[in-house]
Design a protein around this motif. Structure first.
Motif, PDB file in Angstrom:
ATOM      1  N   TYR A  76       0.740  -1.141  -0.144  1.00  0.00           N
ATOM      2  CA  TYR A  76       0.007   0.165   0.229  1.00  0.00           C
ATOM      3  C   TYR A  76       0.949   1.194  -0.053  1.00  0.00           C
ATOM      4  N   ARG A  77       0.128   2.241  -0.280  1.00  0.00           N
ATOM      5  CA  ARG A  77       0.838   3.589  -0.423  1.00  0.00           C
ATOM      6  C   ARG A  77       0.140   4.426   0.648  1.00  0.00           C
ATOM      7  N   CYS A  78       0.999   5.493   1.249  1.00  0.00           N
ATOM      8  CA  CYS A  78       0.432   6.197   2.257  1.00  0.00           C
ATOM      9  C   CYS A  78      -0.652   7.249   1.603  1.00  0.00           C
ATOM     10  N   PRO A  79      -1.343   7.820   2.443  1.00  0.00           N
ATOM     11  CA  PRO A  79      -2.259   8.948   1.906  1.00  0.00           C
ATOM     12  C   PRO A  79      -1.418  10.205   1.472  1.00  0.00           C
ATOM     13  N   SER A  80      -1.821  10.792   0.545  1.00  0.00           N
ATOM     14  CA  SER A  80      -0.920  11.693  -0.075  1.00  0.00           C
ATOM     15  C   SER A  80      -0.652  13.145   0.590  1.00  0.00           C
ATOM     16  N   THR A  81      -1.735  13.366   1.622  1.00  0.00           N
ATOM     17  CA  THR A  81      -1.926  14.536   2.387  1.00  0.00           C
ATOM     18  C   THR A  81      -1.252  14.370   3.536  1.00  0.00           C
ATOM     19  N   ARG A  82      -0.989  15.381   4.544  1.00  0.00           N
ATOM     20  CA  ARG A  82      -0.182  15.273   5.716  1.00  0.00           C
ATOM     21  C   ARG A  82      -1.174  15.157   6.775  1.00  0.00           C
ATOM     22  N   PHE A  83      -2.457  15.331   6.517  1.00  0.00           N
ATOM     23  CA  PHE A  83      -3.538  15.103   7.584  1.00  0.00           C
ATOM     24  C   PHE A  83      -3.789  13.835   7.973  1.00  0.00           C
ATOM     25  N   PHE A  84      -3.723  12.872   6.855  1.00  0.00           N
ATOM     26  CA  PHE A  84      -3.905  11.461   7.290  1.00  0.00           C
ATOM     27  C   PHE A  84      -2.591  10.696   7.120  1.00  0.00           C
ATOM     28  N   PHE A  85      -2.329   9.993   7.889  1.00  0.00           N
ATOM     29  CA  PHE A  85      -0.979   9.161   7.934  1.00  0.00           C
ATOM     30  C   PHE A  85      -1.188   8.019   8.687  1.00  0.00           C
ATOM     31  N   THR A  86      -0.414   6.843   8.213  1.00  0.00           N
ATOM     32  CA  THR A  86      -0.246   5.540   8.863  1.00  0.00           C
ATOM     33  C   THR A  86       1.094   5.124   9.066  1.00  0.00           C
ATOM     34  N   VAL A  87       1.258   3.950   9.447  1.00  0.00           N
ATOM     35  CA  VAL A  87       2.572   3.031   9.483  1.00  0.00           C
ATOM     36  C   VAL A  87       3.158   3.139   8.235  1.00  0.00           C
ATOM     37  N   PHE A  88       4.674   2.836   8.354  1.00  0.00           N
ATOM     38  CA  PHE A  88       5.366   2.892   7.122  1.00  0.00           C
ATOM     39  C   PHE A  88       4.906   1.732   6.165  1.00  0.00           C
ATOM     40  N   PRO A  89       4.915   2.088   4.870  1.00  0.00           N
ATOM     41  CA  PRO A  89       4.448   0.719   4.215  1.00  0.00           C
ATOM     42  C   PRO A  89       5.440  -0.311   4.001  1.00  0.00           C
ATOM     43  N   GLN A  90       4.742  -1.308   4.316  1.00  0.00           N
ATOM     44  CA  GLN A  90       5.448  -2.947   4.137  1.00  0.00           C
ATOM     45  C   GLN A  90       4.530  -3.844   3.362  1.00  0.00           C
ATOM     46  N   PRO A  91       5.250  -4.776   2.936  1.00  0.00           N
ATOM     47  CA  PRO A  91       4.424  -5.994   2.026  1.00  0.00           C
ATOM     48  C   PRO A  91       3.457  -6.535   3.299  1.00  0.00           C
ATOM     49  N   ILE A  92       2.363  -6.936   2.872  1.00  0.00           N
ATOM     50  CA  ILE A  92       1.354  -7.574   3.618  1.00  0.00           C
ATOM     51  C   ILE A  92       0.983  -8.949   2.905  1.00  0.00           C
ATOM     52  N   SER A  93       1.069 -10.012   3.739  1.00  0.00           N
ATOM     53  CA  SER A  93       0.939 -11.478   3.447  1.00  0.00           C
ATOM     54  C   SER A  93      -0.342 -11.726   4.369  1.00  0.00           C
ATOM     55  N   LEU A  94      -1.386 -11.970   3.813  1.00  0.00           N
ATOM     56  CA  LEU A  94      -2.816 -12.510   4.389  1.00  0.00           C
ATOM     57  C   LEU A  94      -3.069 -14.062   4.068  1.00  0.00           C
ATOM     58  N   SER A  95      -3.199 -14.815   5.008  1.00  0.00           N
ATOM     59  CA  SER A  95      -3.349 -16.371   4.815  1.00  0.00           C
ATOM     60  C   SER A  95      -4.923 -16.299   4.661  1.00  0.00           C
ATOM     61  N   PRO A  96      -5.734 -17.143   4.051  1.00  0.00           N
ATOM     62  CA  PRO A  96      -7.027 -17.608   3.950  1.00  0.00           C
ATOM     63  C   PRO A  96      -7.763 -17.152   5.321  1.00  0.00           C
ATOM     64  N   GLY A  97      -8.831 -16.225   5.237  1.00  0.00           N
ATOM     65  CA  GLY A  97      -9.588 -16.134   6.446  1.00  0.00           C
ATOM     66  C   GLY A  97      -8.942 -15.267   7.453  1.00  0.00           C
ATOM     67  N   MET A  98      -7.669 -14.657   7.134  1.00  0.00           N
ATOM     68  CA  MET A  98      -6.893 -13.945   8.104  1.00  0.00           C
ATOM     69  C   MET A  98      -7.360 -12.318   8.082  1.00  0.00           C
ATOM     70  N   SER A  99      -7.180 -11.603   8.948  1.00  0.00           N
ATOM     71  CA  SER A  99      -7.132 -10.181   8.913  1.00  0.00           C
ATOM     72  C   SER A  99      -6.203  -9.361   9.311  1.00  0.00           C
TER      73      SER A  99
END
Length: 1724
Positions: A76-99
């Motif tokens: 994922y890519r972070c939001p473009s504006t400085r008013f919304f932010f999240t953790v540093f982007p990193q690859p995500i791997s989801l097993s079946p049924g996981m959240s």
């Protein structure tokens, strides 16, 4: 109205809008989970922040869930504006049924709304989640639209919807609603999360569809608005009144009736009936029920409790109406009006009823007790009956306690239809004669009188016995004034002759009285009049009294103390001229006594009596009636009577007494009673007495006394005025008044009970005199619309009786107006308050305006002499008589083409421009034209039907007359519609035929659906069949010819395709049976495909269908099917089950001019001959049975398919010098070449029969036909005489089945018929025009013509035609090559270019040139153009080269393996054999040609490899062989385009004689030769047979080919010019007229040789079609060819020139002869 919701404001997104404005609150979790799935990742679409504050961070969690079965990887890519932010982007791997929960932080910098997004990336793509932060804002949630229930005009309906504040602020709202809607509440305030129910009220004023927008304004300082769409519909209500009871008199029975009849109802009772108000509309209809306003005196005998109500949609409202009549014999009529809301519709309900009372009668009017002794008593029976079903209250006005006459039941109730026997007892107290006339009072009925009389004897006194005749004589004598004299005086007068007796025995004055005044007779007076006019109750009396007593009634009043009661003095006056005796009847036990009991009174004197009252009890009521009898004293003994007629009965005197002994402080008994009294007197005319009865019932246990003070109400007479009522008894009163005018009067009669003023009942009654008041509609004016002279118009006019009395009306019309004006009914009875509608008919007889007057006279039903006889009212009638005409809006109406037997309707618009309505009668005249017999069609029924032949057109209006046309023939129909105006004298066409006026003309043409076959082509196994041969195989000429005819009636048994058969082989209704011959093909070969182009050349749409037997069979139950099948049925079932024959499409519809192709196919899966009857059904048209037939033979079987067993040659003129060559075609449907041989025995035999004249000559008795092609047998038919020649010829097929063919030729006399006409007929184009629209599947090119006819051409000329080859493909180029079937055709026909390439969408011209071969002949050449896709040729050449290289490689290369060596050899051997065979066999010629497709020579036939039994097996075999070896590629299969070339060649002489005008169009060129001229001569000294050549021709023979051509062309032009030069012709004719010179008899040897050579050159050479069968003849022909040199051609031209000159000479000789032709020679 405010709605407040408690608690914290919820999230605005937690509300979801539902239908109709209903809103429900969802949980926060569910509200946030508006999620979507992107490539297996479930995530929310939007994250929202509410209620945030500056300087604070708010965190929300975004949950990503893997709903896929596999592990998902994303980034994922972070939001473009400085008013919304999240953790540093990193690859995500989801097993079946996981959240995965991703925290997102929102940090605002200023107070505004923010929006951003976070983007996720997967291998499949990208998706994003919206991040949104909103400010608190007002927001209302309500539905976008509401639908209100359907509503009636002027009614009210409503619906509700929910308004919810989904914002964050307290919001005020206000509604702006257009009329006729309004909101409740229309304004308010909502807290966050609060909701309010709003009601939409709809009150329409018009019937229409409403779709309006209501605006809601809400918010704080900045107002916002939002609209809601309000939809509603208003309709007018429609109410009908239905009376479900029995039919009412005079009312027509129907579903809806508006007259409610109660019938005859007993007086005083209440009857209830119901009517139903039906709502015929779709809306609820509110209504109110009103009664007509009536006069004050009118009794409301009809009542209804319902004054308003709502009738449901399509429902009913039950209305209960009560009827309570009060006056016996009165007919009551009233009207209730049902008024819908808004007074839009008023429905009047008429209610009617009558009142019936008791019908009481006495069986006898007198009771005779004869005589009894004093002290005895006698009882007699008196019967009283009630014939009505209404109970009757009766009362005899007599007090039996103080009278000599008493009844056991003096009063009582007589039930309906009963008879009561009363016991009347006679107890005399004095020896006198007694007579008392007693009245019987009946409630609601007139009084009745009965006479009680009897005589009492004592030992001393024996008066004369009183009998009934004495009463009758007495009444007559009383009328005559003789009863005031005593009997003794009358006897003396009778003796003296002063009196006489009449025929009845009564006395009368002497006869000297004038005869014009007969003696008076007694007539029975009205009982009411007799009852009231007694001289006591009123001042009037019917007769003067003989004896009177005073007082008649007396009240002693309060008699306390008891012993101090004063006696009552009674005065009895004798008014007679004789002495009377008064005897009072003693009443033992009564408190009232009379003293003296007996007293004599002198004539005209009075005597006093005293009535003593001796009460015995205090506080009691006393009442009694004293009875006394007065009689002439002379009647005390019968001996004093000399004449029986002078006996006079006694007079009864009665005195009513009453008293009471109540003390002053004691209260009188309270009376308990029931009083039945009407409110009004019955209606009468002014100055007429009116009567009514009153019933007083004593319901208590004590006596009731009553008295009425007449002085208190002098206008009303009441009788009896006083009396008493025993407990349980009743008293009947009669009241009378005399209204003087029509002013209503109020009468109050005081009725005092029990001698107590406190118990006085005031009886209030009203009376009014009723005048003759009639109400005329429209203020007495009746208007008629202008009318056509002689016609009638009827209008309903209403008159109403506005009084309470029935009246009789009679209309009077002036005698002069009786023919113009009439009314029905002209007389009748109007019941009280009844309205009656009368039909007035106006019939003008001239063109003018009318002002007429009619009078109506009204009178009472039983007129009183005192009242006026009648009253007259005048009605004013205005009308006008005019003239008028009718015209049609379109005087000429063309319906176009109509299917025969089908219906077509249209409307004729009739216009009436006048001011009067016109009643018309239409008539129709029919005219049928076209190719028909006029006498036959004259008797046809009328094909035009008028829906209404009679009608009426209002003034300045138009009428639509629906007409229906159904033509019965394929002809032109013309209908003339005429009209006549109906009058009262002319009511039908028979009486008005001379006055019919033309109205309009309607034309139509009867047509049948026309269908024809315009083109046919073949494909598959039948691709080698020419179009002309295919046309014959399918009998398309006959089919088209039959389709042009009219269908027979049997074909129209089923007009459309119908399943009508119960058997497998359906019945046949068509007279035509045609063969659809699919030819023959080997088993397993491609299906035979035939494409037919169906064209609708008619003017109406055509529906067609090919019906197989199974399509005509009805679906039946299994038990109804026949279990046994015939061989034919089994054969058809096999064909249909295996789909050997198929038609695609099987049905269709063609519009006029439209075309459609139909594909017919025959599959060759089974060996044998297949037959299937298929019905071609044209809806509303032909029905033709097509016999589908096809032959499937074995692979190597030799088979010639004969289309038919009979062949017709073209007609040939008798005496033709060069009969043409004609062709008979044979089609080889097998896969191998077929040899045929013609047996000529029958031909030789016919030649012998015709004097060795060769009538039939077969030029090719033997030949070979390649597979899949058509072979030709050349014939010459040369008739010897005019007639038909038939010969049966056996054609033997080597190795196959032979066939016996009948050849038929017709010879005709050219002088009778004309050779030119016959020749042109022979060469006329065939029935198929050669359309280019018909293509087979996969076809890439088309020809501009499928057949060209070059017509009649002379020999030695050439005829050319241009044909275009069109490439219809858009992307592929095609390669074409022309193929000519036979060698002879190659010699006479040239095509340029013979091959080439056509680019996509382009066309290339091809020149077809025909050069006759030198002998007259019919040409029918089938040119085949082979078309290939260029791309497939290139691919084939490439594959072939690869295959050849592989073959060379396999020839020198092999592989040896240790494993399974033997098996490999077995697998290799077929390939080796295949390679060897490929090396030995020559490559096909066509393959070499195809590889050089740029310059393709003519393609020749090459043997095709034999195919396996079926395509499926072949595919399996090829797949199996392909696994073992590389199969040699097959060349692409071409598309064959057939071009038919037809022509007939003539010798120059015949062509010139038959087609003189056409001859200049042709150029006589040098005929080309197939052999090169250079090889004809070697040295120029000898010809082909070794003989010496003439030296004169050596130089000519040594010339070059170009030189010979130039010389030939020049000489040909010169000779042709001479032939066309008329001056040259005249010179030749003149030279022929010269005498023959002498030297012409000498003839040189050279000229003889030249003549022989000329004769030899004119013999035609015949070339066999099969050179290998006749090698000797072929060598002879090759040896003879050198003789045909260019010089010979030139000589031949000169010889033909001489022949032409010879023919001219013969023509001249024939012109000089007689014009009669010689008879034709007879045939041997």
């Amino acid at each position: 109205m405010l709605a407040q919701a408690h608690g914290e404001p919820p999230d605005p997104d937690s509300f979801r809008k539902l239908c109709c404005g209903c809103v429900r609150q969802l949980s926060a979790r569910k509200a946030k989970k508006k999620k979507s799935v992107f490539w297996g990742i479930e995530v929310a679409e939007t994250l929202r922040w509410h209620g945030w504050e500056l300087g604070k961070e708010m965190i929300k969690h975004l949950i990503l869930k893997n709903v896929h079965k596999k592990t998902q990887k994303l980034s994922y890519r972070c939001p473009s504006t400085r008013f919304f932010f999240t953790v540093f982007p990193q690859p995500i791997s989801l097993s079946p049924g996981m959240s995965l929960t991703l925290p997102i932080v929102f940090r605002p910098a200023e107070k505004r709304e923010y929006e951003d997004s976070i983007c996720f990336k997967k291998a499949e793509g990208e998706f994003s989640v919206t991040l949104r932060a909103t400010l608190p804002r007002p927001c209302l949630s309500f539905p976008a639209a509401v639908q209100l229930p359907i509503c009636a005009v002027h009614n009210v309906t409503e619906t509700t919807f929910l308004v919810r504040n989904v914002g964050d602020l307290v919001t005020a709202f206000a509604w702006e609603t257009p009329s006729p809607f309004y909101m409740i509440p229309d304004c308010g305030m909502l807290s966050p999360g609060a909701e309010c129910m709003v009601t939409v009220v709809f009150q329409p004023k018009e019937a229409m569809v409403y779709d309006v927008a209501a605006t809601c304004w809400f918010g704080g300082e900045e107002k916002q608005k939002r609209s809601i769409q309000i939809k509603a519909q208003a309709k007018y209500p429609y109410l009908r009144v239905s009376v479900t009871e029995e039919e009412y008199e005079g009312v027509r029975p129907g579903k809806f009736r508006d007259v409610l009849c109660f019938g005859s109802v007993p007086v005083g009772t209440t009857v209830e009936k119901c009517v139903e108000i039906f709502n015929m509309s779709m809306v609820d209809a509110p209504c109110r029920i009103e009664r007509a306003k009536d006069p004050l005196l009118r009794d409301h005998v009809f009542s209804c409790d319902v004054s308003h109500g709502v009738v449901p949609a399509k429902g009913k409202l039950v209305l209960c109406i009560r009827f309570q009549p009060q006056t016996v014999g009165e007919h009551s009529t009233d009207y209730f009006t049902i008024i819908s809301a808004g007074c839009l519709l008023q429905t009047v309900l008429k209610v009617a009823g009558s009142c019936k009372g008791p019908l009481v009668s006495l069986h006898q009017h007198s009771v005779d007790f004869d005589w009894i002794n004093l002290g005895e008593s006698l009882m007699q029976m008196l019967k009283i009956s009630n014939t009505s079903d209404v109970p009757a209250y009766y009362q005899f006005d007599i007090d039996g306690r103080g009278s000599v006459f008493s009844l056991d039941h003096p009063c009582g109730v007589l039930e309906g239809t009963t008879t009561l026997a009363l016991k009347v007892t006679f107890r005399p107290t004095h020896p006198i004669s007694y007579h008392r006339r007693v009245v019987c009072l009946v409630h609601h009925q007139e009084p009745m009188y009965v006479d009680f009389f009897g005589t009492c004897h004592s030992d001393i006194a024996k008066p004369a016995i009183l009998q009934a005749r004495h009463l009758s004589w007495y009444r007559t004598n009383m009328v005559r004034g003789l009863t005031f004299y005593p009997p003794d005086i009358l006897s003396v007068m009778l003796k003296d002759g002063k009196l006489q007796t009449d025929e009845k025995g009564a006395l009368m004055l002497p006869t000297e009285i004038p005869q014009d005044k007969p003696p008076k007779e007694y007539s029975e007076a009205n009982s009411k009049t007799e009852y009231f006019y007694d001289g006591v109750s009123s001042d009037l009396a019917l007769f003067p009294p003989h004896v009177s007593v005073s007082p008649r009634e007396y009240d002693f009043g309060c008699c306390v103390p008891l012993h101090k009661v004063e006696p009552l003095p009674l005065c009895v006056t004798n008014h007679t001229k004789g002495k009377i005796t008064v005897a009072w009847t003693p009443s033992h036990g009564s408190a009232f006594q009379v003293s003296p009991e007996i007293c004599d009174i002198p004539p005209l004197k009075s005597s006093a009596f005293r009535v003593l009252f001796q009460p015995t009890q205090l506080n009691s009521l006393y009442a009694a009636e004293l009875e006394g009898f007065a009689f002439y004293k002379v009647l005390r003994h019968y001996s004093n009577i000399e004449e029986d007629a002078t006996i006079c009965p006694s007079w009864c005197l009665t005195v009513r007494l009453r008293a009471h002994t109540y003390e002053a402080e004691r209260e009188h008994f309270i009376p308990q009673y029931v009083l039945d009294v009407p409110k009004t007197f019955p209606p009468v005319a002014p100055n007429t007495d009116t009567y009514c009865s009153m019933l007083l019932l004593n319901t208590g246990t004590s006596l009731i006394t009553f008295s009425v003070n007449q002085a208190a109400c002098p206008s009303v007479l009441l009788k009896p005025c006083s009396g008493h009522i025993i407990p349980g008894g009743h008293q009947i009163f009669f009241l009378s008044t005399h209204p003087a005018n029509t002013v209503s009067q109020q009468h109050v009669v005081p009725l005092q009970l029990n001698s107590c003023p406190g118990y006085t009942k005031e009886i209030a009654l009203k009376s009014c005199g009723e005048s003759l008041l009639l109400l005329l509609e429209g203020d007495g004016n009746l208007y008629f619309k202008p009318l056509y002279i002689g016609t009638s118009s009827t209008r309903m006019y209403t008159i109403k009786n506005c009084t309470r009395l029935p009246m009789v009306f009679t209309w009077k019309i002036h005698q002069s107006d009786s023919k113009i004006l009439s009314v029905s009914p002209a007389a009748g009875i109007l019941q009280p308050y009844e309205a009656m509608a009368q039909a007035w008919t106006f019939t003008p007889d001239k063109e003018t305006k009318y002002l007429l007057r009619a009078m109506v006279f009204v009178r009472r039903k039983s007129p009183d002499p005192a009242s006026p006889k009648s009253v007259r009212y005048t009605l004013r009638i205005v009308g006008e008589g005019v003239l008028g005409t009718i015209r049609a809006q379109k005087e000429h109406l063309d319906l176009g083409n109509v299917l025969v037997g089908d219906l077509q309707s249209c409307s004729v618009v009739l216009l009436n421009d006048g001011v009067c309505s016109l009643k018309y009668i239409l008539s129709v005249e029919q005219l049928i034209t076209g190719p028909c017999d006029p006498e036959e069609v004259r008797s046809d029924p009328l094909a035009l039907e008028l829906e209404q032949s009679r009608g009426t057109i209002p003034a300045r209006s138009k009428a639509f007359v629906r007409i229906t046309v159904r033509p019965a023939r394929r002809l032109h129909y013309t209908w003339s519609i005429k009209y006549v105006i109906c009058t009262h004298t002319a009511t039908d066409l028979a009486s008005t035929k001379e006055e019919q006026q033309p109205l309009c003309c309607i034309v139509a043409t009867g047509v049948y659906p026309t269908l024809c076959i315009t083109d046919a082509c073949s494909a598959g196994s039948a691709s080698g069949i020419s179009k002309l041969h295919l046309w014959r195989l399918f009998s398309l000429d006959t089919l088209n010819e039959y389709l042009e005819r009219d269908p027979t009636p049997s074909e129209l048994t089923y007009r459309v395709p119908t399943r009508h058969s119960t058997c497998l082989i359906p019945p046949v209704y068509t007279p035509l049976l045609l063969d659809f011959n699919f030819g023959a093909a080997p088993v397993g070969s491609e299906p035979t495909l035939v494409m037919l182009l169906l064209t609708n050349k008619g003017v109406v749409p055509v529906e067609w269908a090919f019906l197989f037997p199974s399509d005509q069979k009805m679906d039946m139950e299994h038990w109804a099917e026949d279990a046994e099948f015939s061989p034919d049925e089994l054969h058809q079932m096999r064909i249909q089950d295996n789909q050997l024959f198929s038609v695609t499409p099987k049905s269709g519809k063609l519009l006029p001019g439209q075309e459609e192709s139909v594909q017919l196919s025959h599959r060759h899966d089974f060996i044998g001959t297949d037959h299937l009857p298929v019905l071609l059904k044209v809806s509303y048209g032909h029905e033709i049975l097509l016999n589908f037939s096809g032959v499937t033979m074995e692979q190597d079987q030799r088979y010639i398919h004969f289309a038919s067993t009979k062949h017709l040659f073209a007609p040939i003129a008798v005496g033709t010098s060069h009969p043409p060559i004609q062709i008979y075609e044979l089609y080889n449907g097998s896969s191998v070449p077929v040899m045929f041989e013609v047996q000529l025995d029958s031909i030789v035999r016919m030649q012998k029969e015709n004097f060795q004249h060769p009538v039939f000559v077969c030029l090719t008795p033997r030949g070979e036909i390649p597979p899949g092609t058509t072979g030709h047998i050349e014939w010459i038919f040369s008739p010897l005489e005019a007639g038909i020649y038939l010969v049966d010829v056996l054609i033997h097929i080597l190795g196959g089945e032979s066939a016996l063919i009948t050849f038929q030729g017709e010879g005709y006399d050219p002088n009778t018929i004309g050779d030119t006409a016959t020749s042109s007929e022979v060469l006329s184009p065939s029935a198929f025009p050669g359309s280019t629209k018909l293509t087979v599947p996969g076809q890439a090119a088309t020809l501009s013509h499928h057949r060209i006819c070059l017509g009649n051409i002379p020999d030695c000329t050439k005829a050319s035609q241009l044909v275009f080859l069109n490439n219809i493909s858009e992307s592929k180029a095609v390669v074409f090559a022309w193929r000519i079937s036979t060698c002879k055709d190659k010699r006479v026909l040239h095509i340029a270019p013979e091959s080439g390439v056509v680019q996509p969408g382009e066309s290339i011209p091809c020149f077809i040139t025909l050069r006759p071969s030198g002998s007259a002949s019919f040409y029918s050449i089938d040119l085949v153009c082979e078309v290939y896709i260029q791309e497939s040729l290139v691919r084939y050449e490439r594959d072939l080269q690869e295959w050849e290289r592989e073959k060379e490689r396999q020839a020198v290369e092999f592989t040896i393996t240790e494993k399974d060596l033997g098996t490999k050899k077995k697998l290799k051997s077929p390939a080796g054999r295949s390679s060897d065979s490929a090396e030995t066999e020559n490559p096909p010629e066509s393959s070499a040609v195809i590889r050089k497709y740029k310059t393709l020579p003519p393609i020749k036939n090459h043997p095709m490899p034999n195919l396996p039994a079926g395509h499926f097996q072949r595919r399996l075999l090829l797949d199996k062989e392909a696994s073992r070896m590389w199969v040699k590629p097959e060349p692409p299969k071409p598309t064959l385009l057939h071009l038919g070339v037809t022509a007939r060649s003539y010798s120059i002489e015949e062509f010139f004689s038959n087609f003189t005008l056409e001859f200049p169009k042709y150029f006589l060129s040098h005929p080309f030769s197939d052999q090169p001229s250079e090889s004809k001569f070697v040295d120029g000294s000898k010809d082909g047979d070794g003989t010496d050549m003439d030296p004169k021709w050596v130089s000519l023979a040594a010339a070059s080919k170009q030189e010979l051509q130039i010389v030939t062309d020049i000489l040909t032009g010169v000779i042709r010019g001479l032939l066309e030069n008329t001056q040259f012709h005249d010179a030749v004719r003149r030279s022929l007229d010269e005498p023959i010179p002498y030297f012409s008899q000498f003839r040189c040897e050279e000229s003889a040789e030249l003549q022989d050579r000329r004769q030899c050159s004119t013999v035609p050479s015949r070339v066999s079609a099969s050179p290998d069968l006749y090698p000797e003849k072929d060598r002879e022909r090759k040896e003879m060819r050198p003789e045909t040199s260019p010089s010979d051609d030139l000589l031949e031209s000169w010889e033909r020139m001489s022949e032409i000159l010879h023919q001219l000479r013969e023509q001249k000789e024939m012109m000089s002869r007689n014009t009669n032709p010689a008879p034709p020679p007879s045939r041997a």
